[in-house]
Design a protein around this motif. Sequence first.
Motif, PDB file in Angstrom:
ATOM      1  N   HIS A   1       7.793  -7.201 -13.567  1.00  0.00           N
ATOM      2  CA  HIS A   1       9.022  -7.320 -12.781  1.00  0.00           C
ATOM      3  C   HIS A   1       9.730  -5.986 -12.570  1.00  0.00           C
TER       4      HIS A   1
ATOM      5  N   ASP B   1      10.937   2.605 -20.353  1.00  0.00           N
ATOM      6  CA  ASP B   1      10.251   1.640 -21.222  1.00  0.00           C
ATOM      7  C   ASP B   1      10.164   2.210 -22.627  1.00  0.00           C
ATOM      8  N   LYS B   2      10.504   1.394 -23.595  1.00  0.00           N
ATOM      9  CA  LYS B   2      10.535   1.895 -24.978  1.00  0.00           C
ATOM     10  C   LYS B   2       9.145   2.236 -25.479  1.00  0.00           C
TER      11      LYS B   2
ATOM     12  N   ALA C   1       4.707  -8.587 -22.311  1.00  0.00           N
ATOM     13  CA  ALA C   1       3.938  -9.787 -21.979  1.00  0.00           C
ATOM     14  C   ALA C   1       2.993  -9.546 -20.794  1.00  0.00           C
ATOM     15  N   SER C   2       3.407  -8.720 -19.839  1.00  0.00           N
ATOM     16  CA  SER C   2       2.547  -8.488 -18.660  1.00  0.00           C
ATOM     17  C   SER C   2       1.198  -7.902 -19.063  1.00  0.00           C
TER      18      SER C   2
ATOM     19  N   GLY D   1      -2.984 -14.116 -17.033  1.00  0.00           N
ATOM     20  CA  GLY D   1      -3.014 -13.631 -15.653  1.00  0.00           C
ATOM     21  C   GLY D   1      -3.205 -14.693 -14.598  1.00  0.00           C
ATOM     22  N   VAL D   2      -2.962 -15.956 -14.949  1.00  0.00           N
ATOM     23  CA  VAL D   2      -3.155 -17.036 -13.982  1.00  0.00           C
ATOM     24  C   VAL D   2      -2.090 -16.975 -12.886  1.00  0.00           C
TER      25      VAL D   2
ATOM     26  N   VAL E   1      16.328   1.548 -24.648  1.00  0.00           N
ATOM     27  CA  VAL E   1      17.744   1.342 -24.341  1.00  0.00           C
ATOM     28  C   VAL E   1      18.408   0.769 -25.586  1.00  0.00           C
TER      29      VAL E   1
ATOM     30  N   PRO F   1      10.177 -10.641 -23.141  1.00  0.00           N
ATOM     31  CA  PRO F   1      10.531 -11.297 -24.417  1.00  0.00           C
ATOM     32  C   PRO F   1      11.689 -10.637 -25.161  1.00  0.00           C
TER      33      PRO F   1
ATOM     34  N   ASP G   1      12.263 -14.363 -16.447  1.00  0.00           N
ATOM     35  CA  ASP G   1      11.378 -15.338 -15.795  1.00  0.00           C
ATOM     36  C   ASP G   1      11.032 -16.536 -16.662  1.00  0.00           C
TER      37      ASP G   1
ATOM     38  N   GLY H   1       6.119 -15.655 -15.716  1.00  0.00           N
ATOM     39  CA  GLY H   1       6.319 -14.893 -14.495  1.00  0.00           C
ATOM     40  C   GLY H   1       5.374 -13.770 -14.193  1.00  0.00           C
ATOM     41  N   TYR H   2       4.252 -13.652 -14.919  1.00  0.00           N
ATOM     42  CA  TYR H   2       3.284 -12.623 -14.500  1.00  0.00           C
ATOM     43  C   TYR H   2       2.883 -12.903 -13.053  1.00  0.00           C
ATOM     44  N   LYS H   3       2.684 -14.188 -12.754  1.00  0.00           N
ATOM     45  CA  LYS H   3       2.287 -14.570 -11.405  1.00  0.00           C
ATOM     46  C   LYS H   3       3.358 -14.248 -10.366  1.00  0.00           C
TER      47      LYS H   3
HETATM   48  C1  LIG Z   1      -0.039 -14.643 -24.152  1.00  0.00           C
HETATM   49  C2  LIG Z   1       0.696 -14.776 -22.840  1.00  0.00           C
HETATM   50  C3  LIG Z   1       0.000 -15.248 -21.720  1.00  0.00           C
HETATM   51  C4  LIG Z   1       0.665 -15.378 -20.504  1.00  0.00           C
HETATM   52  N1  LIG Z   1      -0.050 -15.818 -19.407  1.00  0.00           N
HETATM   53  C5  LIG Z   1       0.559 -15.898 -18.199  1.00  0.00           C
HETATM   54  C6  LIG Z   1      -0.167 -16.301 -17.052  1.00  0.00           C
HETATM   55  O1  LIG Z   1      -1.353 -16.593 -17.118  1.00  0.00           O
HETATM   56  N2  LIG Z   1       0.488 -16.352 -15.859  1.00  0.00           N
HETATM   57  C7  LIG Z   1       1.805 -16.063 -15.756  1.00  0.00           C
HETATM   58  O2  LIG Z   1       2.348 -16.160 -14.669  1.00  0.00           O
HETATM   59  N3  LIG Z   1       2.540 -15.663 -16.833  1.00  0.00           N
HETATM   60  C8  LIG Z   1       1.934 -15.580 -18.034  1.00  0.00           C
HETATM   61  N4  LIG Z   1       2.645 -15.188 -19.150  1.00  0.00           N
HETATM   62  C9  LIG Z   1       4.066 -14.847 -18.984  1.00  0.00           C
HETATM   63  C10 LIG Z   1       4.198 -13.448 -18.421  1.00  0.00           C
HETATM   64  O3  LIG Z   1       3.325 -12.588 -19.103  1.00  0.00           O
HETATM   65  C11 LIG Z   1       5.636 -12.934 -18.528  1.00  0.00           C
HETATM   66  O4  LIG Z   1       6.503 -13.896 -18.013  1.00  0.00           O
HETATM   67  C12 LIG Z   1       5.817 -11.647 -17.718  1.00  0.00           C
HETATM   68  O5  LIG Z   1       4.744 -10.769 -17.943  1.00  0.00           O
HETATM   69  C13 LIG Z   1       7.135 -10.972 -18.072  1.00  0.00           C
HETATM   70  O6  LIG Z   1       7.188  -9.757 -17.369  1.00  0.00           O
HETATM   71  P1  LIG Z   1       8.400  -8.774 -17.556  1.00  0.00           P
HETATM   72  O7  LIG Z   1       8.158  -7.657 -16.610  1.00  0.00           O
HETATM   73  O8  LIG Z   1       9.673  -9.522 -17.442  1.00  0.00           O
HETATM   74  O9  LIG Z   1       8.329  -8.311 -19.083  1.00  0.00           O
HETATM   75  P2  LIG Z   1       7.238  -7.541 -19.956  1.00  0.00           P
HETATM   76  O10 LIG Z   1       5.918  -7.477 -19.314  1.00  0.00           O
HETATM   77  O11 LIG Z   1       7.306  -8.135 -21.314  1.00  0.00           O
HETATM   78  O12 LIG Z   1       7.788  -6.077 -19.993  1.00  0.00           O
HETATM   79  C14 LIG Z   1       8.986  -5.775 -20.649  1.00  0.00           C
HETATM   80  C15 LIG Z   1       8.962  -4.312 -21.021  1.00  0.00           C
HETATM   81  O13 LIG Z   1      10.278  -3.968 -21.470  1.00  0.00           O
HETATM   82  C16 LIG Z   1      10.160  -2.998 -22.478  1.00  0.00           C
HETATM   83  N5  LIG Z   1      11.383  -3.025 -23.264  1.00  0.00           N
HETATM   84  C17 LIG Z   1      11.839  -4.015 -24.054  1.00  0.00           C
HETATM   85  N6  LIG Z   1      13.008  -3.703 -24.618  1.00  0.00           N
HETATM   86  C18 LIG Z   1      13.313  -2.461 -24.198  1.00  0.00           C
HETATM   87  C19 LIG Z   1      14.398  -1.561 -24.454  1.00  0.00           C
HETATM   88  N7  LIG Z   1      15.420  -1.893 -25.275  1.00  0.00           N
HETATM   89  N8  LIG Z   1      14.367  -0.344 -23.849  1.00  0.00           N
HETATM   90  C20 LIG Z   1      13.351   0.006 -23.034  1.00  0.00           C
HETATM   91  N9  LIG Z   1      12.300  -0.799 -22.771  1.00  0.00           N
HETATM   92  C21 LIG Z   1      12.291  -2.018 -23.328  1.00  0.00           C
HETATM   93  C22 LIG Z   1       8.916  -3.397 -23.254  1.00  0.00           C
HETATM   94  O14 LIG Z   1       8.338  -2.298 -23.924  1.00  0.00           O
HETATM   95  C23 LIG Z   1       8.004  -3.958 -22.153  1.00  0.00           C
HETATM   96  O15 LIG Z   1       7.043  -3.014 -21.711  1.00  0.00           O
HETATM   97  C24 LIG Z   1       2.024 -15.049 -20.392  1.00  0.00           C
HETATM   98  C25 LIG Z   1       2.722 -14.578 -21.513  1.00  0.00           C
HETATM   99  C26 LIG Z   1       2.069 -14.432 -22.729  1.00  0.00           C
HETATM  100  C27 LIG Z   1       2.824 -13.924 -23.913  1.00  0.00           C
END
Ligand SMILES: Cc1cc2nc3c(=O)[nH]c(=O)nc-3n(C[C@H](O)[C@H](O)[C@H](O)COP(=O)(O)OP(=O)(O)OC[C@H]3O[C@@H](n4cnc5c(N)ncnc54)[C@H](O)[C@@H]3O)c2cc1C
Length: 451
Positions: A18, A48-49, A56-57, A62-63, A187, A220, A401, A405-407
């Motif tokens: 995202h 990014d920390k 999670a991404s 990855g569905v 952050v 997360p 999300d 929300g990977y999708k």
């Molecule tokens: C095992 C698993 C399988 C999944 N499979 C699917 C799937 O098949 N299809 C689907 O649609 N979704 C799937 N999901 C859900 C999906 O992965 C997440 O909803 C999505 O990737 C979240 O993306 P994001 O960009 O919000 O966060 P993230 O990808 O979690 O990225 C957040 C980033 O923020 C950084 N961060 C955190 N705190 C701080 C801070 N204080 N300062 C600076 N940086 C910080 C972290 O280092 C991280 O890199 C799955 C999740 C898991 C755990």
Amino acid sequence: MPALPAFARYVVIGAGIHGLSTAMHLAQKLKAKGVSVGEGRGRIVVLDKTGPGAGASGIACGVVRNNYFQPAMRELMAHSVSVWESDPDAYSYHPVGYMQISPEVMHAQVGTIYEQQQAIGYESVFIEGEAESRQYMQGIFHDWQAQNITSVLHEKRGGYANNQASVQGLVNKARALGVEIVAGVAVTGFRSGNGTGAIAAVETTQGPIECEEVVVAVGPWVNSIWNMLDLPKAISVTGRDGKVHDGVRMWHYMALQEGTLGVDPNYQKTNSGLMPPVIHVDTDAPLFSDRDGRLITDALWGIYYKPDFHFGGVQGGAMPAVVERDPDDVRVDPYGPKSPEFVVTDNFADMWTSALAFCQKRFEGKHGVYKQEPSGGVGSFTPDNFPVFDRFRDNVYVIADSNHGYKMIGVGELVADELLGTPRTLLEPFRFSRYAQGRLHPVSHSPFPWS
Ligand SMILES: Cc1cc2nc3c(=O)[nH]c(=O)nc-3n(C[C@H](O)[C@H](O)[C@H](O)COP(=O)(O)OP(=O)(O)OC[C@H]3O[C@@H](n4cnc5c(N)ncnc54)[C@H](O)[C@@H]3O)c2cc1C
């Protein structure tokens, strides 16, 4: 990696799907308006920390699918699927399609999904009836044997993408447009403007960075940033019964259960020798262990799976496990497979490999090649398990999300428009105000909290 600048017009926290998609689309849109990206009012910095894909991404199965019972989710997914389709190579996207294979208790609801997919022009086929469903499935896999299945929704679009590769695709695109991505900067807090709620600077482990707009995309870790922003730990939700429920936790956690069967991915090819669609099966037939014949469950259960060269086998998962703990007590770090507590156990391996054998004969007796490696990861969920995309504190845009929300790679495109002052109707059903107003999304009979 570049050093931390003293000012950026936009500070994006989190380099996952995202944060990166938002930054990239924002850069594209600013450029189209003639703004020079990378300097002054065109400066976009992603912090990014750890680094891109550390959350999670980077571990997602990855569905990519449209199959949601909630109309607003379906429309949002159709938009995101078109973003995946816009550059499959860069996003490492495999458009193999997706199948929702269901028991009678879900038949009617999945039927409405099919009807609405037709209405929005999302190509799918709907098969009804037990014999018809078996025949359709055996036309794809000769060894199909799942029981208590009375409908099959076959989405011709969607499929899956490779987690780290798609994140890297976004990094490349964003950087090429002038976005700065700074890794290893956490952050730690926010500084408000004079007498307003708006954020004037983001505090980090490398000092403050002044800004005009903040985008929170921390997956997360959202609970910790939410706390730093002094947003409410508990909220009031007007339920479907019209009653107000006070003191509902804003965030709760679940542990995603996923793993890989260490067979050659080609093992799961279709009768015609093609890579198959992603398979999602829910059923109320009892599930017995493929190891020792013991009853695993006689309640509604579900699994999903796909052959995946990146994971090195047939990879997938089952229903998540609820983490019964106050969100402030959930140790999100170390994340994913490195977590000492949120990785799958042997119970998952038994359940999932038995479920594979339940679905297809070729998986019978294969539990021994299940990859015994840490997998899975924790996810943060909203009160109704659906996303919140909204502004807080005047200039903080939160993309939460609810861990499916990977999708949703297209959400960043929509958010970028909103940051530039153009509201997008696809995001309207996901405002925070829906909890107070009782505009909740409908709930399906699926055993998964995200369907
Ligand atoms: C095992 C698993 C399988 C999944 N499979 C699917 C799937 O098949 N299809 C689907 O649609 N979704 C799937 N999901 C859900 C999906 O992965 C997440 O909803 C999505 O990737 C979240 O993306 P994001 O960009 O919000 O966060 P993230 O990808 O979690 O990225 C957040 C980033 O923020 C950084 N961060 C955190 N705190 C701080 C801070 N204080 N300062 C600076 N940086 C910080 C972290 O280092 C991280 O890199 C799955 C999740 C898991 C755990």
